[in-house]
Design an enzyme around this catalytic site. Structure first.
Site, PDB file in Angstrom:
ATOM      1  CG  HIS A 181     118.567 -17.986  97.065  1.00  0.00           C
ATOM      2  ND1 HIS A 181     117.477 -17.403  96.445  1.00  0.00           N
ATOM      3  CD2 HIS A 181     118.965 -17.100  98.027  1.00  0.00           C
ATOM      4  CE1 HIS A 181     117.221 -16.238  97.011  1.00  0.00           C
ATOM      5  NE2 HIS A 181     118.116 -16.020  97.965  1.00  0.00           N
ATOM      6  CB  CYS A 235     116.099 -12.948  98.173  1.00  0.00           C
ATOM      7  SG  CYS A 235     117.697 -12.557  98.903  1.00  0.00           S
TER       8      CYS A 235
END
Length: 411
Positions: free
Chosen positions: A344, A96
């Site tokens: 996200h 991420c």
């Protein structure tokens, strides 16, 4: 070389953001990773007032490659698509934190003198798979043998962190719900956000339990999206109207598996990266006017408050409940809506945080624009804390950083 030895030096050239843009974040069945990145790239070019492709020396792309699409050479695949023919492009994967590290690589390329203008960005398509497949691709950022293959989900890992934190410091779950409410209030003002709706504390508290104590409102969505920024040397930056100095960069790695760490209530990589970025920038947490932190789950934002020195250990719940981190508070956090509301798309998240910092510091954040911000921070985490990267941004006419009354996070 010691971490302190990497700090700012008068011999190291300044580096600037001169343009930043992103696509909308959300679910886009008619878009591809190439088309999403084109949207972000063109928005970055527009924000810069135009960029000649021939002036771009290098490009760095962050992506996990969710779903297995273009696992090899995704960088050249998107840069060629947007017209950067022959520009050297490198793909960065740090889960991420992929495009946060892509930005760091761009800064390093410019500071080293090997490039004068670098494109850094990220892209991910996550919504074209089944729920089970998505869980798999999210899980690969955790420890493989003892977490993912044992059946642990990402929400399960962060639920363990949340349970440990709430118990250790006697913090009510309502503190996480206040974080979610704040994120949605900000995201509702962001035209690029995935979840553009508001919610109440009652909504968050009574939401479907995903992994106790986390409800649905404490978890970010899986999103499609892309983001891109231009990093320039001081000399090149002078030809652009809007520019934001990148004064501090910090990065750190840690054990990938949560079970391997000494504590579930801190992310050591975040603290180390933050400390390095503060030292390089010559500031303290109290000098910040805003921050974009990695809130994949609301507990992650609370931990970031402490790891980044916004408050002492165990005080993050009080900070959230006090309104200090609201958009009209003393230290607004996640004015974009954060991962929780903005979305996200794994590979795009870090660069997307930098887009928000650029907009805030150049007065382009629209309804969520802060009043005269001078310094901001972005914080991007890979996995449950196996990697973290922090950047400090400063307006060119910012007043010198002064002594701070803000608390520094403890061990």
């Amino acid at each position: 070389m010691s971490r302190s030895a990497r700090g700012g030096s008068s011999a190291i050239p300044d580096v600037y953001l001169v343009g930043a843009g992103q696509s909308d974040y959300g679910a886009f069945p008619d878009e591809s990773y190439r088309s999403l990145f084109r949207t972000a790239y063109e928005a970055a070019v527009e924000s810069a007032g135009g960029v000649d492709p021939g002036d771009v020396d290098e490009a760095v792309l962050g992506t996990l490659g969710v779903g297995g699409r273009q696992l090899g050479l995704p960088g050249p695949a998107v840069t060629e698509h947007v017209g950067l023919h022959g520009v050297t492009c490198t793909r960065v994967e740090n889960a991420c934190a992929a495009s946060g590290y892509a930005l760091r690589q761009a800064v390093m390329a410019v500071k080293s003198g090997m490039a004068d203008l670098v494109l850094a960005g990220g892209v991910e398509v996550m919504t074209d798979m089944s729920t089970e497949a998505t869980k798999y691709w999210l899980g690969v950022s955790g420890e493989t043998e003892w977490e993912r293959l044992a059946g642990t989900t990402f929400s399960g890992v962060y639920a363990q962190m949340a349970d440990a934190y709430l118990r250790e410091y006697d913090v009510p779950r309502e503190a996480m719900s206040h974080v979610a409410v704040k994120s949605h209030a900000n995201g509702a003002k962001n035209p690029h956000a995935h979840l553009r709706f508001t919610c109440t504390v009652d909504d968050a508290e009574s939401g479907t339990v995903v992994a106790d104590p986390l409800t649905l409102y404490h978890c970010c969505p899986t999103s499609d999206g892309a983001a891109a920024v231009f990093v320039a040397s001081e000399e090149v930056a002078q030809s652009y109207d809007d520019k934001v100095k990148i004064t501090g960069v910090g990065a750190a790695s840690d054990r990938v598996g949560l079970f391997q760490r000494d504590s579930y209530t801190s992310v050591p990589a975040s603290k180390a990266a933050g400390d390095e970025a503060y030292e390089m920038a010559g500031i303290s947490p109290g000098d910040l006017d805003f921050a974009e932190v990695h809130d994949c789950f609301s507990i992650a934002e609370l931990l970031a408050y402490e790891d980044l020195g916004f408050c002492e250990r165990g005080e993050a719940g009080d900070l959230a409940l006090s309104g200090t981190t609201a958009i009209d508070g003393e230290l607004p956090v996640n004015t974009s809506g954060g991962l929780k509301s903005k979305g996200h798309p794994i590979g795009a998240t870090g660069a997307g945080q930098a887009v928000e910092a650029f907009k805030q510091l150049t007065g382009g954040a629209g309804e969520r624009q802060l009043d005269d911000p001078q310094r901001g921070l972005t914080h991007n985490v890979g996995g449950s804390g196996g990697a973290a990267v922090v950047h400090v941004f400063e307006r060119e006419d910012a007043e010198p950083a002064g002594s701070t009354d803000g608390a520094e996070g403890g061990e």
